[in-house]
Design a protein around this motif. Structure first.
Motif, short mmCIF file in Angstrom:
data_model
loop_
_atom_site.label_atom_id
_atom_site.label_comp_id
_atom_site.label_asym_id
_atom_site.label_seq_id
_atom_site.Cartn_x
_atom_site.Cartn_y
_atom_site.Cartn_z
N GLN A 1 1.69 -11.48 10.81
CA GLN A 1 1.01 -10.21 10.96
C GLN A 1 1.08 -9.43 9.65
OE1 GLN A 1 2.56 -7.82 14.12
NE2 GLN A 1 1.03 -6.22 13.88
N LEU A 2 -0.07 -8.93 9.21
CA LEU A 2 -0.14 -8.18 7.96
C LEU A 2 0.16 -6.72 8.25
CD1 LEU A 2 -1.86 -10.81 7.52
CD2 LEU A 2 -3.21 -9.46 5.91
N THR A 3 1.18 -6.19 7.64
CA THR A 3 1.51 -4.79 7.84
C THR A 3 1.85 -4.12 6.52
OG1 THR A 3 3.85 -5.26 8.24
CG2 THR A 3 2.41 -5.18 10.17
N VAL A 34 -6.05 -3.76 -3.58
CA VAL A 34 -5.36 -2.70 -2.84
C VAL A 34 -6.02 -1.36 -3.16
CG1 VAL A 34 -3.19 -1.49 -2.44
CG2 VAL A 34 -3.18 -3.95 -2.89
N GLY A 35 -6.17 -0.55 -2.16
CA GLY A 35 -6.72 0.78 -2.37
C GLY A 35 -5.86 1.84 -1.71
N TRP A 36 -5.95 3.03 -2.25
CA TRP A 36 -5.35 4.21 -1.63
C TRP A 36 -6.48 5.10 -1.15
CZ3 TRP A 36 -0.48 5.26 -0.21
CH2 TRP A 36 0.54 4.48 -0.77
N PHE A 37 -6.30 5.60 0.04
CA PHE A 37 -7.31 6.42 0.70
C PHE A 37 -6.63 7.60 1.36
CE2 PHE A 37 -10.35 3.04 0.12
CZ PHE A 37 -9.58 1.89 0.16
N ARG A 38 -7.41 8.59 1.75
CA ARG A 38 -6.83 9.71 2.46
C ARG A 38 -7.79 10.22 3.51
NH1 ARG A 38 -6.84 14.36 -2.32
NH2 ARG A 38 -9.11 14.72 -2.37
N ARG A 39 -7.21 10.88 4.49
CA ARG A 39 -8.00 11.45 5.57
C ARG A 39 -7.50 12.86 5.83
NH1 ARG A 39 -7.03 7.76 8.67
NH2 ARG A 39 -5.41 8.72 9.98
N ALA A 98 -5.71 -3.09 2.09
CA ALA A 98 -5.92 -4.28 1.26
C ALA A 98 -7.08 -5.09 1.79
CB ALA A 98 -4.65 -5.14 1.24
N ASP A 99 -7.71 -5.79 0.88
CA ASP A 99 -8.79 -6.68 1.29
C ASP A 99 -8.92 -7.78 0.26
OD1 ASP A 99 -11.01 -6.66 3.48
OD2 ASP A 99 -11.96 -7.37 1.61
N LYS A 113 -9.92 -4.23 4.94
CA LYS A 113 -9.67 -4.72 6.29
C LYS A 113 -8.28 -4.36 6.80
CE LYS A 113 -9.85 -9.01 8.98
NZ LYS A 113 -10.16 -10.47 8.92
N TYR A 114 -7.25 -4.46 5.98
CA TYR A 114 -5.87 -4.29 6.43
C TYR A 114 -5.34 -2.97 5.90
CZ TYR A 114 -6.66 -9.28 6.91
OH TYR A 114 -7.19 -10.50 7.23
N ARG A 115 -4.83 -2.13 6.80
CA ARG A 115 -4.41 -0.80 6.37
C ARG A 115 -3.12 -0.39 7.02
NH1 ARG A 115 -9.36 2.78 8.07
NH2 ARG A 115 -10.36 1.10 6.92
N GLY A 116 -2.40 0.51 6.34
CA GLY A 116 -1.18 1.05 6.91
C GLY A 116 -1.48 2.27 7.75
N ARG A 117 -0.44 2.84 8.33
CA ARG A 117 -0.60 4.02 9.20
C ARG A 117 -0.69 5.31 8.42
NH1 ARG A 117 3.18 3.05 14.58
NH2 ARG A 117 2.15 1.13 15.27
#
Length: 125
Positions: A1-3, A34-39, A98-99, A113-117
């Motif tokens: 599992q990717l986390t 790898v990317g950094w994003f914000r909400r 990450a993708d 596709k794969y992201r942290g919380r």
């Protein structure tokens, strides 16, 4: 599992700095961009800065240019986001993703596709 496990968020005063970390488990981060994003509250996710999987080419969006620096340490399976000159409108949940695909340069959260919380960053005096 990717986390992913993000850390480094918190409360900072305007003008301050934070360094976020994103440790991957279950896969070798070197094989992924790898990317950094914000909400921010009431807003859609926003791409900040992304780094390619092998040659560490970086793409940064306007919100991050000149203030945020993305990096990665593949030996530690970890990516980082150094954030300087933080302002109140930087308050948001920050997350890494990450993708392995070829569209990483768009730094679009929908394409990773794969992201942290995420980790909360609050900029306030």
């Amino acid at each position: 599992q990717l986390t992913f496990v993000e850390s480094g968020g918190g409360l900072v005063q305007p003008g301050g700095s934070l360094t976020l970390s994103c440790e991957a488990s279950g896969f070798d981060l070197v094989n992924y961009a790898v990317g950094w994003f914000r909400r921010a509250p009431g807003k859609d996710s926003e791409g900040l800065s992304c780094i390619s999987k092998y040659d560490e080419k970086v793409v940064s969006k306007d919100s991050a240019k000149g203030r945020f620096t993305i990096s990665r340490d593949n030996a530690k399976n970890t990516a980082f986001l150094q954030m300087d000159s933080l302002q109140s409108n930087d308050t948001a949940i920050y997350y890494c993703a990450a993708d392995a695909g070829n569209l990483w340069e768009r730094c679009n959260p929908l394409l990773y596709k794969y992201r942290g919380r995420g980790t909360q960053v609050t900029v306030s005096s």
